[in-house]
Design an enzyme around this catalytic site. Sequence first.
Site, PDB file in Angstrom:
ATOM      1  NE  ARG A 100      -3.919   0.410   1.918  1.00 46.55           N
ATOM      2  CZ  ARG A 100      -5.164   0.484   2.376  1.00 46.55           C
ATOM      3  NH1 ARG A 100      -5.447   1.268   3.394  1.00 46.55           N
ATOM      4  NH2 ARG A 100      -6.120  -0.228   1.836  1.00 46.55           N
ATOM      5  CD  GLN A 130     -13.004  -1.898  -1.376  1.00 48.18           C
ATOM      6  OE1 GLN A 130     -12.203  -1.876  -0.443  1.00 48.18           O
ATOM      7  NE2 GLN A 130     -14.248  -2.330  -1.232  1.00 48.18           N
ATOM      8  NE  ARG A 290     -10.450  -5.487  -0.151  1.00 51.29           N
ATOM      9  CZ  ARG A 290      -9.701  -4.512   0.377  1.00 51.29           C
ATOM     10  NH1 ARG A 290     -10.274  -3.458   0.914  1.00 51.29           N
ATOM     11  NH2 ARG A 290      -8.377  -4.559   0.331  1.00 51.29           N
TER      12      ARG A 290
HETATM   13  N1   CP Z   1     -11.437  -0.418   2.013  1.00 49.53           N
HETATM   14  C1   CP Z   1     -10.177  -0.468   2.496  1.00 49.53           C
HETATM   15  O1   CP Z   1      -9.204  -0.726   1.767  1.00 49.53           O
HETATM   16  O2   CP Z   1     -10.093  -0.238   3.836  1.00 49.53           O
HETATM   17  P1   CP Z   1      -8.741  -0.005   4.673  1.00 49.53           P
HETATM   18  O3   CP Z   1      -8.155   1.293   4.202  1.00 49.53           O
HETATM   19  O4   CP Z   1      -9.175   0.029   6.106  1.00 49.53           O
HETATM   20  O5   CP Z   1      -7.811  -1.147   4.383  1.00 49.53           O
HETATM   21  N1  NVA Z   2     -10.051   6.445  -1.700  1.00 47.46           N
HETATM   22  C1  NVA Z   2      -9.743   6.030  -0.351  1.00 47.46           C
HETATM   23  C2  NVA Z   2      -9.948   4.563  -0.202  1.00 47.46           C
HETATM   24  C3  NVA Z   2      -9.663   3.997   1.158  1.00 47.46           C
HETATM   25  C4  NVA Z   2      -9.850   2.518   1.229  1.00 47.46           C
HETATM   26  C5  NVA Z   2      -8.319   6.441  -0.011  1.00 47.46           C
HETATM   27  O1  NVA Z   2      -7.427   6.245  -0.845  1.00 47.46           O
HETATM   28  O2  NVA Z   2      -8.102   6.965   1.082  1.00 47.46           O
END
Ligand code: CP
Ligand code: NVA
Length: 304
Positions: A100, A130, A290
């Site tokens: 991430r 997602q 998920r």
């Molecule tokens: N939807 C999602 O990716 O949630 P998190 O940011 O909590 O992982």
């Molecule tokens: N668009 C949001 C998604 C979080 C899961 C972000 O990037 O913060």
Amino acid sequence: MKKDLVSISDLSGADIGELFRTVKELKGRPRHGDIAKGKTLALVFEKPSLRTRVSFSVAWGQMGGYVIYLAPGDIGLGKREPVADVARNLSRWVDVIAFRTFAHKTVEELAEHASVPVINALSDGEHPCQALADFQTIREIHGTTKGIKLAYFGDGNNVCNSLLLLAAKMGTKMWIAGPKDYKPKKKYLDMAAKDAEKTGATITVTENPDEAAKDAEAIYTDVWYSMGKEKEAAKRKTLFKKYQVNSKLLAHAKPNVMIMHCLPAHRGEEITDDILDGPNSVVLHQAENRMHMQKALLYRILGR
Ligand code: CP
Ligand code: NVA
């Protein structure tokens, strides 16, 4: 399947079909014994997470594997050490990396230099895990994603990009309603247009929320300011106001419309409490999926 899942564009229609079949198979068989026994999944996260971190950890654990979590700041990616060096080192110890990060090119770079599979666990450009879990959710409720009207409201962000790329591959009728300057980038719309030609999907971008919501079978929203964009919150709250998912907007949709959100939600901003917690909301179903979808992904990545 390709070695990495960096973008939805890495997947063929056959890969996606295989993932949906695998989720179905694995959901009926909650213990997966030793598929990942002796194998390590590294979660390298430069942003916070609840769902992604926990769903990957639980999925891998149920498959018998071991997880190592590297929190934002732990390894000083790109500062203490270049991304390519981190990729090469991690590849000597772990079997899969879920990553991430901020810039999408950072996940591309990590994947390029890692000899082990890299899964994009969210970048500023995309959130493919997602979108896959969300299409699984739509399939479970509607039986198909082909021909379904999926209307997305708000920011043309990472979640929106992955959804529209997947919609194009699945023959979905996707609408995106948001302010003029926050539409998805042309790069994503062009990629989607190529797939849409083959599948019959349509991707319609509009500034009119009511038109997008009309007869929709699924309404989707996400935060107006993603992680990393918090400084723009005040400006965006004004600009995005008319795209809020509330009872007025829902009146245009089909009565059984599914309310979707990737979470976390900023309650009272992009969505009101009554709708997020209401009878049509499937947000926790999405969150559960998920785990199932990522398990299927890891299963396929291990070559099963
Ligand atoms: N939807 C999602 O990716 O949630 P998190 O940011 O909590 O992982
Ligand atoms: N668009 C949001 C998604 C979080 C899961 C972000 O990037 O913060």
